[in-house]
Scaffold this motif. Sequence first.
Motif, PDB file in Angstrom:
ATOM      1  N   ALA A  92       0.730  -1.187   0.123  1.00  0.00           N
ATOM      2  CA  ALA A  92      -0.092   0.038   0.050  1.00  0.00           C
ATOM      3  C   ALA A  92       0.918   1.194   0.066  1.00  0.00           C
ATOM      4  CB  ALA A  92      -1.064  -0.066   1.223  1.00  0.00           C
ATOM      5  N   GLY A  93       1.940   1.285   0.798  1.00  0.00           N
ATOM      6  CA  GLY A  93       2.893   2.223   0.891  1.00  0.00           C
ATOM      7  C   GLY A  93       3.395   2.397  -0.702  1.00  0.00           C
ATOM      8  N   VAL A 103       2.305   1.509  -3.305  1.00  0.00           N
ATOM      9  CA  VAL A 103       1.324   2.221  -4.222  1.00  0.00           C
ATOM     10  C   VAL A 103       1.160   3.655  -4.144  1.00  0.00           C
ATOM     11  CG1 VAL A 103      -1.118   2.371  -5.085  1.00  0.00           C
ATOM     12  CG2 VAL A 103       0.235   0.021  -4.787  1.00  0.00           C
ATOM     13  N   LYS A 104       1.200   4.191  -3.180  1.00  0.00           N
ATOM     14  CA  LYS A 104       1.100   5.531  -2.798  1.00  0.00           C
ATOM     15  C   LYS A 104       2.362   6.343  -3.453  1.00  0.00           C
ATOM     16  CE  LYS A 104       0.316   8.957   0.743  1.00  0.00           C
ATOM     17  NZ  LYS A 104       0.224   9.104   2.300  1.00  0.00           N
ATOM     18  N   ARG A 105       3.768   5.930  -3.337  1.00  0.00           N
ATOM     19  CA  ARG A 105       4.634   6.447  -3.783  1.00  0.00           C
ATOM     20  C   ARG A 105       4.747   6.426  -5.258  1.00  0.00           C
ATOM     21  NH1 ARG A 105       7.167   3.274   0.075  1.00  0.00           N
ATOM     22  NH2 ARG A 105       8.088   1.614  -1.502  1.00  0.00           N
ATOM     23  N   HIS A 160       2.098   6.500  -7.067  1.00  0.00           N
ATOM     24  CA  HIS A 160       1.008   7.419  -7.667  1.00  0.00           C
ATOM     25  C   HIS A 160       1.642   8.830  -7.467  1.00  0.00           C
ATOM     26  CE1 HIS A 160      -2.797   9.536  -8.054  1.00  0.00           C
ATOM     27  NE2 HIS A 160      -2.399  10.156  -7.033  1.00  0.00           N
ATOM     28  N   ASN A 161       2.279   8.980  -6.425  1.00  0.00           N
ATOM     29  CA  ASN A 161       3.025  10.524  -6.437  1.00  0.00           C
ATOM     30  C   ASN A 161       4.028  10.562  -7.669  1.00  0.00           C
ATOM     31  OD1 ASN A 161       1.292  11.032  -4.221  1.00  0.00           O
ATOM     32  ND2 ASN A 161       3.036  10.609  -2.651  1.00  0.00           N
ATOM     33  N   PHE A 215       2.402   1.279 -11.445  1.00  0.00           N
ATOM     34  CA  PHE A 215       1.244   1.474 -10.555  1.00  0.00           C
ATOM     35  C   PHE A 215      -0.320   1.193 -11.180  1.00  0.00           C
ATOM     36  CE2 PHE A 215      -2.476   4.672 -10.371  1.00  0.00           C
ATOM     37  CZ  PHE A 215      -2.494   4.807  -8.860  1.00  0.00           C
ATOM     38  N   THR A 235      -2.748  -1.567  -9.233  1.00  0.00           N
ATOM     39  CA  THR A 235      -4.294  -0.963  -9.077  1.00  0.00           C
ATOM     40  C   THR A 235      -5.289  -1.700  -9.735  1.00  0.00           C
ATOM     41  OG1 THR A 235      -3.852   0.921 -10.412  1.00  0.00           O
ATOM     42  CG2 THR A 235      -3.494   1.169  -7.689  1.00  0.00           C
TER      43      THR A 235
END
Length: 226
Positions: A91-92, A94-96, A98-99, A202, A206
């Motif tokens: 999850a971490g 995926v967030k990175r 995305h950014n 990503f 997702t």
Amino acid sequence: MRRQFRTPFGDRLLEIASELLHGAKDERSMAEAMAAYHAAAEREAEEKGGSRVACGPGCPHCCVLNVSVLLSEAASIAIRLSDNLPADELAGLVKRLHNQRLRVRWMENGERIRLGIGCPFLDAAGSCAVHPYRPIVCRGFTSFDLASCKAALDPCDPDAPEFIAMDLRRKVIMEDAYLAMADAMGKSGMETRCIELSAGVFTFLTEPHLCRLLLSGGRFPSSAWD
């Protein structure tokens, strides 16, 4: 039109890629096919390569460059990460990703170097967290001299020399490997458009169903390229 490869091994790589993709029917077999393909390209590069490269764990100087990957590569990396990472770490990541994809969109290498925007797959020690299944482009970029590599990619020195002594035979072999896989994908009816590394991984993390869509030759949604 028949593609002109730069090495005699290019045609053989095309045969290998076509055979492997023919046997890929689901996500796991796709990842296994890409692993086998990388291994074949690596064997050729090691046999034909030059001097020992200076690259190694904790040497992330070139990991600020843009990396273009085929969708089969992005899917394979996403599958391996999904299999190997705990849910909270995934999850971490995926967030990175995305950014990262939003930040580097439209950026050229010079701007990324100047801003020092590293690859999201670098760990705290500066090592590649996906090294065993890293993209073909990454496999072709090497340096024989750590100092020249560091100087050429120094964000604090805009006048730094751009020359990096590298294994050019490996680079050409990996370029042919990239083109051969793209050709094999096209002949299988698969989407051959390339995508930036963080955006591609990503997308498959997702929307994992897109791997089967890729294998079936389906048309990718426009959101994958946004």
